[in-house]
Structure formats: structure tokens, C-alpha cells
Design a protein around this motif. Structure first.
Motif, PDB file in Angstrom:
ATOM      1  N   ASN A  74       9.559  72.477  27.826  1.00  0.00           N
ATOM      2  CA  ASN A  74      10.282  71.230  28.637  1.00  0.00           C
ATOM      3  C   ASN A  74       9.869  72.536  29.702  1.00  0.00           C
ATOM      4  N   THR A  75       9.173  71.672  31.038  1.00  0.00           N
ATOM      5  CA  THR A  75       9.288  72.101  31.865  1.00  0.00           C
ATOM      6  C   THR A  75      10.165  71.446  33.430  1.00  0.00           C
ATOM      7  N   GLU A  76      11.086  71.903  34.007  1.00  0.00           N
ATOM      8  CA  GLU A  76      11.078  71.028  35.296  1.00  0.00           C
ATOM      9  C   GLU A  76      10.968  70.083  35.904  1.00  0.00           C
ATOM     10  N   ALA A  77       9.597  70.191  36.391  1.00  0.00           N
ATOM     11  CA  ALA A  77       9.310  68.871  36.628  1.00  0.00           C
ATOM     12  C   ALA A  77       9.076  67.335  35.075  1.00  0.00           C
ATOM     13  N   LYS A  78       8.995  68.195  33.983  1.00  0.00           N
ATOM     14  CA  LYS A  78       9.109  67.181  33.010  1.00  0.00           C
ATOM     15  C   LYS A  78      10.455  66.725  32.674  1.00  0.00           C
ATOM     16  N   VAL A  79      11.257  67.250  32.802  1.00  0.00           N
ATOM     17  CA  VAL A  79      12.457  66.746  32.575  1.00  0.00           C
ATOM     18  C   VAL A  79      12.723  65.971  33.804  1.00  0.00           C
ATOM     19  N   GLN A 123      11.438  62.579  33.170  1.00  0.00           N
ATOM     20  CA  GLN A 123      12.092  61.275  32.716  1.00  0.00           C
ATOM     21  C   GLN A 123      13.713  61.476  33.079  1.00  0.00           C
ATOM     22  N   TRP A 124      14.619  61.839  33.147  1.00  0.00           N
ATOM     23  CA  TRP A 124      15.279  61.704  34.209  1.00  0.00           C
ATOM     24  C   TRP A 124      14.771  60.591  35.019  1.00  0.00           C
ATOM     25  N   LEU A 125      14.482  60.707  36.437  1.00  0.00           N
ATOM     26  CA  LEU A 125      14.379  59.047  36.460  1.00  0.00           C
ATOM     27  C   LEU A 125      14.333  58.097  36.347  1.00  0.00           C
ATOM     28  N   ILE A 126      13.204  58.663  35.182  1.00  0.00           N
ATOM     29  CA  ILE A 126      12.823  56.891  34.636  1.00  0.00           C
ATOM     30  C   ILE A 126      13.827  56.421  33.608  1.00  0.00           C
ATOM     31  N   HIS A 143       8.135  56.976  52.729  1.00  0.00           N
ATOM     32  CA  HIS A 143       8.052  58.610  52.044  1.00  0.00           C
ATOM     33  C   HIS A 143       8.267  59.337  51.595  1.00  0.00           C
ATOM     34  N   LEU A 144       7.518  59.996  51.429  1.00  0.00           N
ATOM     35  CA  LEU A 144       7.240  61.022  50.029  1.00  0.00           C
ATOM     36  C   LEU A 144       8.490  62.449  49.725  1.00  0.00           C
ATOM     37  N   PHE A 145       9.254  62.085  48.653  1.00  0.00           N
ATOM     38  CA  PHE A 145      10.276  63.660  48.904  1.00  0.00           C
ATOM     39  C   PHE A 145      10.000  63.990  47.893  1.00  0.00           C
ATOM     40  N   VAL A 146       9.780  65.699  48.441  1.00  0.00           N
ATOM     41  CA  VAL A 146      10.144  66.710  47.513  1.00  0.00           C
ATOM     42  C   VAL A 146      10.871  66.882  46.992  1.00  0.00           C
ATOM     43  N   LEU A 147      11.231  66.862  45.411  1.00  0.00           N
ATOM     44  CA  LEU A 147      12.373  67.514  44.932  1.00  0.00           C
ATOM     45  C   LEU A 147      11.993  68.495  43.889  1.00  0.00           C
ATOM     46  N   LEU A 148      13.426  70.234  44.286  1.00  0.00           N
ATOM     47  CA  LEU A 148      12.521  71.723  43.807  1.00  0.00           C
ATOM     48  C   LEU A 148      13.411  71.032  42.542  1.00  0.00           C
ATOM     49  N   GLY A 149      12.864  71.294  41.467  1.00  0.00           N
ATOM     50  CA  GLY A 149      13.647  72.220  40.192  1.00  0.00           C
ATOM     51  C   GLY A 149      14.392  73.824  40.669  1.00  0.00           C
ATOM     52  N   GLY A 154      15.395  74.369  26.775  1.00  0.00           N
ATOM     53  CA  GLY A 154      14.999  73.478  27.845  1.00  0.00           C
ATOM     54  C   GLY A 154      15.247  72.654  28.402  1.00  0.00           C
ATOM     55  N   GLU A 155      16.438  72.665  28.255  1.00  0.00           N
ATOM     56  CA  GLU A 155      17.576  71.615  29.101  1.00  0.00           C
ATOM     57  C   GLU A 155      17.952  71.898  30.535  1.00  0.00           C
ATOM     58  N   MET A 156      18.566  70.657  31.325  1.00  0.00           N
ATOM     59  CA  MET A 156      18.858  70.788  32.696  1.00  0.00           C
ATOM     60  C   MET A 156      20.292  71.829  33.027  1.00  0.00           C
ATOM     61  N   GLU A 157      20.417  72.168  33.470  1.00  0.00           N
ATOM     62  CA  GLU A 157      21.461  72.645  34.188  1.00  0.00           C
ATOM     63  C   GLU A 157      21.923  71.412  35.130  1.00  0.00           C
ATOM     64  N   GLU A 158      23.560  72.076  35.429  1.00  0.00           N
ATOM     65  CA  GLU A 158      23.960  71.087  36.850  1.00  0.00           C
ATOM     66  C   GLU A 158      24.102  70.636  37.977  1.00  0.00           C
ATOM     67  N   THR A 159      23.407  72.042  38.372  1.00  0.00           N
ATOM     68  CA  THR A 159      22.355  72.180  39.442  1.00  0.00           C
ATOM     69  C   THR A 159      21.416  71.862  39.251  1.00  0.00           C
ATOM     70  N   LEU A 160      20.763  71.344  38.514  1.00  0.00           N
ATOM     71  CA  LEU A 160      19.793  69.741  38.207  1.00  0.00           C
ATOM     72  C   LEU A 160      19.764  68.808  38.508  1.00  0.00           C
ATOM     73  N   GLU A 161      21.050  68.315  37.595  1.00  0.00           N
ATOM     74  CA  GLU A 161      21.307  66.770  37.750  1.00  0.00           C
ATOM     75  C   GLU A 161      22.050  66.688  38.430  1.00  0.00           C
ATOM     76  N   ASN A 162      22.475  67.629  39.254  1.00  0.00           N
ATOM     77  CA  ASN A 162      23.061  67.186  41.541  1.00  0.00           C
ATOM     78  C   ASN A 162      21.932  66.594  41.902  1.00  0.00           C
ATOM     79  N   ARG A 163      20.411  67.514  42.213  1.00  0.00           N
ATOM     80  CA  ARG A 163      19.535  67.283  42.281  1.00  0.00           C
ATOM     81  C   ARG A 163      19.321  65.764  42.091  1.00  0.00           C
ATOM     82  N   LEU A 164      18.719  65.407  41.339  1.00  0.00           N
ATOM     83  CA  LEU A 164      18.742  64.798  41.015  1.00  0.00           C
ATOM     84  C   LEU A 164      19.321  63.350  41.257  1.00  0.00           C
TER      85      LEU A 164
END
Length: 305
Positions: free
Chosen positions: A256-261, A264-267, A207-213, A220-230
Motif C-alpha cells: 500500500n502507498t499513502e495515496a492508495k489507502v 480507497q478511504w474517500l471512495i 477547487h483542486l484540493f491537495v491532501l498530504l499523506g 500498510g495501515e493508516m495512523e490516526e493523523t492520516l485519518e484525521n486529515r481525511l
């Protein structure tokens, strides 16, 4: 139906804001990656409005305020949680409504501003007031296609049925455009009826998944909502080791962009960077979809579902 209505209205409000920007404001600019506002404080903009400057300067200042509040407005969590699940709100609709009313006082003949106010009223769940305003515009300009289409959509969603007579008028004015519009509307209804898969499971095919920011904070830091999605995405990727993922989201904060952080989180959580495709230009949910599809089309579409 209500959630669909509110999502649609949020999209239309943004389109009206951008439309007003392109037609009337020389002080605002849109780039491929984000909407940027010239560095004017709210106090400076208010001074321009209150100092009896030329009409267009006051209107430009008010529209600049509107764009600022759209992208940076406060106290949005409650609305996001209750009404706009899955979308990131970037502005205070009450503030926008007040601003557009001021613009209309300065330039009462401009129907674009009245449309923007109607759209904002609808987002604020003031449907009847908004429809009355659209009716007033149509009295002045009965063949205004955009207003007629807005009235058709909003009135239909409000009453759970759509007026065929209005649709006939739209066809008479511009049949090709109306055909495109009704095709898109039918597609939206079709998508709404589909059951969205929410299970974290192993799929038979890659599959090719798509994760919305989700909007980053001012540091330039993530909110809890984005961490939950990740965290959700991480489980999917672990269960499907041959699948890839597009991380989509722009609107830079502190470099930072949402995509950039997200990348990096996934890596940092042991996902091979070759499995991650960054899309760092989208500024809203519509662009998330459009730009992600463009990225997906650049890959081998037959390899992913």
C-alpha cells in the motif's frame, strides 16, 4: 521563526543524506517512488563496521544505517507534535548524529560528511556546535559554496538577521546561483506571511484540493493523523461537490502507498473516484508539493484555484 528553521533543517538533512548516498555509497539506491535500502540487518551492518573492513566498506555500512534510521527511526511522535507540525519525520536525528560522527572518524577529510553532521546537529537544536563545524570546514575550503550558503542561512536564522558580507562572498563565487537562492528565500518568506485558510467552507469557484499523506504503519495501515486529515478533506469535498482532490504520498508498506489507502478511504466514504487524483510517488513533504503541482498542471489549471 523556530518552526520555519526546523522545517528547513529537516529538508537539508535529507538532502545531505541523499548527497552522501550518491557520492559514496554503492550499496544504497534511490528509485522514483522511494529510497530503498538493501536487505541488511542493523547487526550485519554493525559487523561490517567493527571488523576492520576496508575504509569505504565501513563508511558505506554506516551511511546505509543512517538512511535506514532516517526512513524508519523510532520514537518520532513527540518531535512531530512539538516541532514539525505538518511534516512526517522518518528518522531518529540523535542516531544520525552518532552515525555521522563515526563516519568522520573514519574519513575526517571529507567535508560532505561534516556538512551532514552539521545539518543533523542543527535539527537537534545544537546550533552553535553546528556553526563551529561549518566554520572549520570553511577554514579548509573558504570558497565551498554549499557550506558558505549553509552558514549564511543557519547563522541568519539563529540571530534573526543575515550577514551581508557572507552574501557578497556567495555572489562573488556564483552570482547566478546566489540570485536563484535569494529569490527562493524571498518566496519562502512571502509564503510564511500569508494567512493559511483553515475553515471548512463552500467556495465560490471549483477547487483542486491537495491532501498530504502520512507514513503508514508496517502493516500498510493508516495512523490516526492520516485519518484525521481525511475526515477534514471529506468535509471540504462534501461542501464543494464540483471540486477535486489530489491525494499524495508514496513509501509503500505491505503493498500500500499513502495515496492508495487515502483514495480507497474517500471512495468508501462516498466520494466519486473520478474526483480523486492519486500521486503515489512522493517520499517526503517536498516531493508531495512538487509531484502534486505536476499533477495539477496536467489538469485544466484555469478551472481550479
Amino acid at each position: 521563526m523556530k518552526k520555519f528553521k526546523l522545517v528547513l533543517l529537516s529538508i537539508v538533512t535529507f538532502l545531505f543524506l541523499v548527497g552522501c548516498e550518491s557520492k559514496d555509497s554503492a550499496t544504497m539506491q534511490t528509485t522514483s517512488s522511494q529510497t530503498t535500502i538493501q536487505q541488511s540487518s542493523t547487526e550485519e551492518l554493525t559487523t561490517v563496521v567493527e571488523n576492520n573492513n576496508p575504509t569505504q566498506e565501513r563508511i558505506d555500512a554506516l551511511l546505509e544505517q543512517a538512511m535506514y534510521y532516517y526512513w524508519h527511526g523510532d520514537d518520532l511522535k513527540k518531535n512531530e507534535e512539538e516541532f514539525f507540525k505538518g511534516l512526517t519525520l522518518k528518522g531518529d536525528q540523535d542516531v544520525l548524529e552518532s552515525i555521522f560522527k563515526q563516519v568522520i572518524e573514519i574519513d575526517p577529510q571529507n567535508t560532505d560528511y561534516q556538512q551532514a553532521l552539521a545539518s543533523t546537529m542543527l535539527t537537534n537544536d545544537k546550533t552553535e556546535e553546528a556553526l563551529d563545524l561549518l566554520d572549520n570546514i570553511l577554514e579548509q575550503d573558504p570558497e565551498n559554496y554549499d557550506v558558505l550558503m549553509s552558514h549564511y542561512v543557519y547563522d541568519g536564522l539563529n540571530n534573526d538577521s543575515f550577514d551581508e558580507e557572507t552574501l557578497e562572498k556567495l555572489n562573488d563565487i556564483d552570482k547566478e546561483r546566489t540570485d536563484d537562492f535569494t529569490d527562493d528565500f524571498d518566496l519562502i518568506e512571502e509564503v510564511r506571511e500569508n494567512k493559511i485558510a483553515t475553515d471548512i467552507k463552500e467556495y465560490e469557484d471549483d477547487h483542486l484540493f491537495v491532501l498530504l499523506g502520512y507514513a503508514l504503519n508496517e502493516n500498510g495501515e493508516m495512523e490516526e493523523t492520516l485519518e484525521n486529515r481525511l475526515e477534514y478533506a471529506l468535509e471540504l469535498l462534501e461542501k464543494n461537490p464540483d471540486s477535486k482532490i489530489i491525494v499524495t504520498g508514496g513509501v509503500p508498506q505491505e503493498g500500500n502507498t499513502e495515496a492508495k489507502v487515502m483514495n480507497q478511504w474517500l471512495i468508501d466514504h462516498d466520494i466519486d473516484e473520478d474526483r480523486i487524483i492519486q500521486e503515489g510517488n512522493a517520499t517526503d513533504t517536498i516531493e508531495n508539493a512538487l509531484f502534486s503541482l505536476r499533477k495539477a498542471s496536467e489538469l485544466m489549471p484555469t478551472d481550479y484555484n
